[in-house]
Scaffold this motif. Structure first.
Motif, PDB file in Angstrom:
ATOM      1  N   THR A 242       0.823  -1.204   0.000  1.00 18.71           N
ATOM      2  CA  THR A 242       0.000   0.000   0.000  1.00 18.71           C
ATOM      3  C   THR A 242       0.857   1.253   0.000  1.00 18.71           C
ATOM      4  OG1 THR A 242      -1.747  -1.144   1.233  1.00 18.71           O
ATOM      5  CG2 THR A 242      -1.832   1.249   1.199  1.00 18.71           C
ATOM      6  N   GLY A 243       1.885   1.277   0.854  1.00 23.10           N
ATOM      7  CA  GLY A 243       2.750   2.453   0.916  1.00 23.10           C
ATOM      8  C   GLY A 243       3.432   2.731  -0.406  1.00 23.10           C
ATOM      9  N   ALA A 244       3.911   1.681  -1.062  1.00 22.10           N
ATOM     10  CA  ALA A 244       4.593   1.863  -2.349  1.00 22.10           C
ATOM     11  C   ALA A 244       3.612   2.296  -3.427  1.00 22.10           C
ATOM     12  CB  ALA A 244       5.297   0.562  -2.748  1.00 22.10           C
ATOM     13  N   ALA A 245       2.423   1.698  -3.442  1.00 18.84           N
ATOM     14  CA  ALA A 245       1.428   2.037  -4.460  1.00 18.84           C
ATOM     15  C   ALA A 245       0.938   3.471  -4.282  1.00 18.84           C
ATOM     16  CB  ALA A 245       0.257   1.066  -4.400  1.00 18.84           C
ATOM     17  N   ARG A 246       0.695   3.858  -3.043  1.00 17.23           N
ATOM     18  CA  ARG A 246       0.265   5.234  -2.762  1.00 17.23           C
ATOM     19  C   ARG A 246       1.322   6.233  -3.244  1.00 17.23           C
ATOM     20  NH1 ARG A 246      -2.391   7.428   1.605  1.00 17.23           N
ATOM     21  NH2 ARG A 246      -4.218   6.324   2.366  1.00 17.23           N
ATOM     22  N   ALA A 247       2.561   5.975  -2.895  1.00 18.80           N
ATOM     23  CA  ALA A 247       3.637   6.899  -3.253  1.00 18.80           C
ATOM     24  C   ALA A 247       3.759   7.030  -4.768  1.00 18.80           C
ATOM     25  CB  ALA A 247       4.957   6.418  -2.649  1.00 18.80           C
ATOM     26  N   ALA A 248       3.666   5.920  -5.485  1.00 16.27           N
ATOM     27  CA  ALA A 248       3.776   5.961  -6.949  1.00 16.27           C
ATOM     28  C   ALA A 248       2.603   6.711  -7.567  1.00 16.27           C
ATOM     29  CB  ALA A 248       3.858   4.542  -7.500  1.00 16.27           C
ATOM     30  N   LEU A 249       1.396   6.482  -7.036  1.00 16.25           N
ATOM     31  CA  LEU A 249       0.213   7.166  -7.563  1.00 16.25           C
ATOM     32  C   LEU A 249       0.338   8.676  -7.368  1.00 16.25           C
ATOM     33  CD1 LEU A 249      -3.473   6.039  -7.100  1.00 16.25           C
ATOM     34  CD2 LEU A 249      -2.834   8.433  -6.811  1.00 16.25           C
ATOM     35  N   LEU A 250       0.704   9.100  -6.156  1.00 19.57           N
ATOM     36  CA  LEU A 250       0.793  10.531  -5.872  1.00 19.57           C
ATOM     37  C   LEU A 250       1.907  11.200  -6.671  1.00 19.57           C
ATOM     38  CD1 LEU A 250       0.158  10.491  -2.025  1.00 19.57           C
ATOM     39  CD2 LEU A 250      -1.336  11.473  -3.778  1.00 19.57           C
ATOM     40  N   THR A 251       3.022  10.520  -6.834  1.00 18.55           N
ATOM     41  CA  THR A 251       4.116  11.081  -7.630  1.00 18.55           C
ATOM     42  C   THR A 251       3.678  11.287  -9.075  1.00 18.55           C
ATOM     43  OG1 THR A 251       5.835  10.111  -6.221  1.00 18.55           O
ATOM     44  CG2 THR A 251       6.459  10.684  -8.474  1.00 18.55           C
ATOM     45  N   ALA A 252       3.027  10.287  -9.650  1.00 21.50           N
ATOM     46  CA  ALA A 252       2.565  10.405 -11.034  1.00 21.50           C
ATOM     47  C   ALA A 252       1.507  11.494 -11.172  1.00 21.50           C
ATOM     48  CB  ALA A 252       2.013   9.063 -11.510  1.00 21.50           C
ATOM     49  N   TYR A 253       0.631  11.601 -10.182  1.00 23.71           N
ATOM     50  CA  TYR A 253      -0.413  12.634 -10.208  1.00 23.71           C
ATOM     51  C   TYR A 253       0.209  14.027 -10.182  1.00 23.71           C
ATOM     52  CZ  TYR A 253      -4.598  15.222  -8.736  1.00 23.71           C
ATOM     53  OH  TYR A 253      -5.625  16.121  -8.645  1.00 23.71           O
ATOM     54  N   ARG A 254       1.147  14.251  -9.258  1.00 20.76           N
ATOM     55  CA  ARG A 254       1.812  15.542  -9.164  1.00 20.76           C
ATOM     56  C   ARG A 254       2.555  15.881 -10.454  1.00 20.76           C
ATOM     57  NH1 ARG A 254       4.288  13.084  -4.675  1.00 20.76           N
ATOM     58  NH2 ARG A 254       3.123  13.341  -2.725  1.00 20.76           N
ATOM     59  N   ASP A 255       3.280  14.892 -10.984  1.00 20.86           N
ATOM     60  CA  ASP A 255       4.073  15.125 -12.189  1.00 20.86           C
ATOM     61  C   ASP A 255       3.187  15.500 -13.366  1.00 20.86           C
ATOM     62  OD1 ASP A 255       6.317  14.545 -10.724  1.00 20.86           O
ATOM     63  OD2 ASP A 255       6.624  12.545 -11.584  1.00 20.86           O
ATOM     64  N   ARG A 256       2.043  14.828 -13.505  1.00 25.59           N
ATOM     65  CA  ARG A 256       1.160  15.132 -14.635  1.00 25.59           C
ATOM     66  C   ARG A 256       0.555  16.533 -14.484  1.00 25.59           C
ATOM     67  NH1 ARG A 256      -1.325  12.085 -18.660  1.00 25.59           N
ATOM     68  NH2 ARG A 256       0.623  10.927 -18.468  1.00 25.59           N
ATOM     69  N   LEU A 257       0.158  16.900 -13.264  1.00 29.04           N
ATOM     70  CA  LEU A 257      -0.358  18.256 -13.057  1.00 29.04           C
ATOM     71  C   LEU A 257       0.695  19.298 -13.417  1.00 29.04           C
ATOM     72  CD1 LEU A 257      -2.332  18.148  -9.661  1.00 29.04           C
ATOM     73  CD2 LEU A 257      -3.235  17.935 -11.984  1.00 29.04           C
ATOM     74  N   ALA A 258       1.931  19.086 -12.972  1.00 30.52           N
ATOM     75  CA  ALA A 258       2.997  20.035 -13.264  1.00 30.52           C
ATOM     76  C   ALA A 258       3.270  20.109 -14.760  1.00 30.52           C
ATOM     77  CB  ALA A 258       4.268  19.643 -12.507  1.00 30.52           C
ATOM     78  N   GLU A 259       3.251  18.969 -15.399  1.00 28.20           N
ATOM     79  CA  GLU A 259       3.517  18.893 -16.840  1.00 28.20           C
ATOM     80  C   GLU A 259       2.472  19.649 -17.649  1.00 28.20           C
ATOM     81  OE1 GLU A 259       2.678  15.275 -19.886  1.00 28.20           O
ATOM     82  OE2 GLU A 259       4.001  14.807 -18.201  1.00 28.20           O
ATOM     83  N   ARG A 260       1.228  19.644 -17.158  1.00 30.76           N
ATOM     84  CA  ARG A 260       0.136  20.250 -17.915  1.00 30.76           C
ATOM     85  C   ARG A 260      -0.327  21.583 -17.339  1.00 30.76           C
ATOM     86  NH1 ARG A 260      -4.590  16.419 -19.413  1.00 30.76           N
ATOM     87  NH2 ARG A 260      -5.090  18.363 -20.511  1.00 30.76           N
ATOM     88  N   GLY A 261       0.489  22.186 -16.486  1.00 31.90           N
ATOM     89  CA  GLY A 261       0.218  23.551 -16.050  1.00 31.90           C
ATOM     90  C   GLY A 261      -0.772  23.701 -14.915  1.00 31.90           C
ATOM     91  N   GLY A 262      -0.983  22.668 -14.122  1.00 35.41           N
ATOM     92  CA  GLY A 262      -1.941  22.778 -13.015  1.00 35.41           C
ATOM     93  C   GLY A 262      -1.400  22.322 -11.685  1.00 35.41           C
ATOM     94  N   PRO A 263      -0.157  22.692 -11.308  1.00 37.34           N
ATOM     95  CA  PRO A 263       0.404  22.179 -10.052  1.00 37.34           C
ATOM     96  C   PRO A 263      -0.339  22.625  -8.811  1.00 37.34           C
ATOM     97  CG  PRO A 263       1.777  23.941 -10.924  1.00 37.34           C
ATOM     98  CD  PRO A 263       0.767  23.624 -11.981  1.00 37.34           C
ATOM     99  N   GLY A 264      -1.074  23.742  -8.876  1.00 47.73           N
ATOM    100  CA  GLY A 264      -1.773  24.227  -7.703  1.00 47.73           C
ATOM    101  C   GLY A 264      -3.100  23.562  -7.444  1.00 47.73           C
ATOM    102  N   LEU A 265      -3.437  22.569  -8.255  1.00 46.08           N
ATOM    103  CA  LEU A 265      -4.746  21.940  -8.120  1.00 46.08           C
ATOM    104  C   LEU A 265      -4.848  21.071  -6.872  1.00 46.08           C
ATOM    105  CD1 LEU A 265      -7.316  21.961  -9.845  1.00 46.08           C
ATOM    106  CD2 LEU A 265      -6.539  19.842 -10.915  1.00 46.08           C
ATOM    107  N   LEU A 266      -3.736  20.508  -6.428  1.00 51.38           N
ATOM    108  CA  LEU A 266      -3.753  19.603  -5.275  1.00 51.38           C
ATOM    109  C   LEU A 266      -3.169  20.275  -4.047  1.00 51.38           C
ATOM    110  CD1 LEU A 266      -4.251  16.758  -4.097  1.00 51.38           C
ATOM    111  CD2 LEU A 266      -1.889  16.211  -4.743  1.00 51.38           C
ATOM    112  N   ASP A 267      -3.970  20.362  -2.990  1.00 48.61           N
ATOM    113  CA  ASP A 267      -3.495  20.822  -1.684  1.00 48.61           C
ATOM    114  C   ASP A 267      -3.283  19.577  -0.829  1.00 48.61           C
ATOM    115  OD1 ASP A 267      -3.018  21.854   0.806  1.00 48.61           O
ATOM    116  OD2 ASP A 267      -4.647  23.322   0.737  1.00 48.61           O
ATOM    117  N   GLU A 268      -2.032  19.187  -0.672  1.00 51.64           N
ATOM    118  CA  GLU A 268      -1.728  17.935   0.009  1.00 51.64           C
ATOM    119  C   GLU A 268      -2.038  17.984   1.501  1.00 51.64           C
ATOM    120  OE1 GLU A 268       1.532  15.599  -1.181  1.00 51.64           O
ATOM    121  OE2 GLU A 268       1.884  16.725  -3.022  1.00 51.64           O
ATOM    122  N   ARG A 269      -2.205  19.190   2.063  1.00 54.05           N
ATOM    123  CA  ARG A 269      -2.577  19.297   3.478  1.00 54.05           C
ATOM    124  C   ARG A 269      -3.972  18.734   3.729  1.00 54.05           C
ATOM    125  NH1 ARG A 269      -1.734  25.626   3.921  1.00 54.05           N
ATOM    126  NH2 ARG A 269      -2.907  25.350   1.963  1.00 54.05           N
TER     127      ARG A 269
END
Length: 311
Positions: A242-269
């Motif tokens: 679970t820990g590894a899968a969660r980390a991979a999912l969140l990393t890919a999600y962040r990277d795609r947002l940054a790549e497509r100009g929407g890094p501020g969409l996710l507030d991780e807090r």
């Protein structure tokens, strides 16, 4: 039907407006292709009000939902799929972030979103989360209920950020995003079922993207609990998966947002507060509709709040 289309009949029929009838045309216009292609909706007037009777979408060959394929991945210890889910979810949120504001009939702009704050958080987000905890405490009995009551203070502390104003962008979200809503099919992955969350009455249509992300990550924890119970996967191995899968999912999600100009969409807090609220809602669902499901959210919470982390 004939390995060509899927007809989803709503039982009972749902009174309009219905989330899917707004979201499907928008996803098509935004060129989001990570879902079964929507073809038609069947409606009828019942008792003087228009109702949705059925939705018709494309058939995806060899499709299996996440409560099958993802449990297989957990049993095998594989996590490569998680990056695909992160990209799919980010693409969905980027498409939904261009959904017009209420009353705005202007053209869809599927370009990068404005990552700045667009208003206060959902009205009553903190109160709704506190209510979910109170209801979960009230409905969960026996040894599980006693354990949950002993963690009530820690749970409330983790929910506290939802009581503050939320400055992250508010977008139309899926609303019920978990691995069971993600099909793995012959050509990849597809997210389905835009009906909203059946366990939350009167939920805001526009919410932080973190709400969907939190529900998806908690569903990975649920998959691990299913693998422990039904596939005899050792708890320590399931937790590590679970820990590894969660980390991979969140990393890919962040990277795609940054790549497509929407890094501020996710507030991780907001992730952990929404995750805790979701587990409370899982307990409510289990108490009201599916008692045998209680083991999954309780297993997750026992992992998150072991004795040594409670003060």
């Amino acid at each position: 039907m004939g390995e060509s289309v899927v007809v989803k009949w709503l039982t009972p029929p749902a009174p309009l407006p219905h989330p899917a009838l707004d979201i499907f045309p928008h996803l098509v216009a935004a060129q989001f292709r990570g879902t079964a292609p929507p073809y038609a909706a069947l409606t009828a007037e019942l008792d003087g009000r228009e109702h949705l009777l059925a939705l018709v979408t494309g058939y995806l060959p060899e499709a299996r939902d996440g409560w099958e394929w993802c449990v297989d991945e957990a049993e095998a210890g594989r996590t490569a799929f998680a990056s695909d889910l992160g990209h799919l979810t980010a693409d969905l949120h980027l498409a939904l972030s261009t959904f017009p504001e209420p009353g705005d009939a202007g053209p869809i702009d599927a370009g990068p979103i404005d990552a700045g704050p667009i208003g206060a958080g959902p009205i009553g987000a903190g109160g709704r989360a506190e209510g979910a905890l109170a209801e979960a405490l009230d409905l969960t009995g026996g040894e599980d209920g006693a354990w949950l009551a002993s963690r009530a203070g820690a749970l409330r502390r983790d929910l506290a950020p939802l009581a503050a104003p939320i400055g992250t962008p508010l977008i139309r979200i899926h609303g019920d995003l978990h691995v069971g809503q993600i099909l793995r099919w012959r050509d990849g992955y597809a997210v389905i079922d835009f009906d909203g969350n059946p366990t939350v009455a009167g939920a805001d249509l526009r919410q932080p993207a973190a709400r969907d992300v939190a529900q998806l990550t908690t569903s990975l924890d649920h998959v691990a609990q299913v693998a422990i119970k039904r596939r005899s996967v050792p708890p320590a191995r399931a937790t590590a998966w679970t820990g590894a899968a969660r980390a991979a999912l969140l990393t890919a999600y962040r990277d795609r947002l940054a790549e497509r100009g929407g890094p501020g969409l996710l507030d991780e807090r907001l992730l952990r507060p929404f995750e805790v609220e979701q587990e409370c809602r899982e307990l409510i669902y289990a108490a009201r509709h599916l008692p045998r499901w209680r083991y999954a959210p309780m297993g997750v919470l026992r992992t998150w709040y072991p004795e040594e982390k409670i003060s």
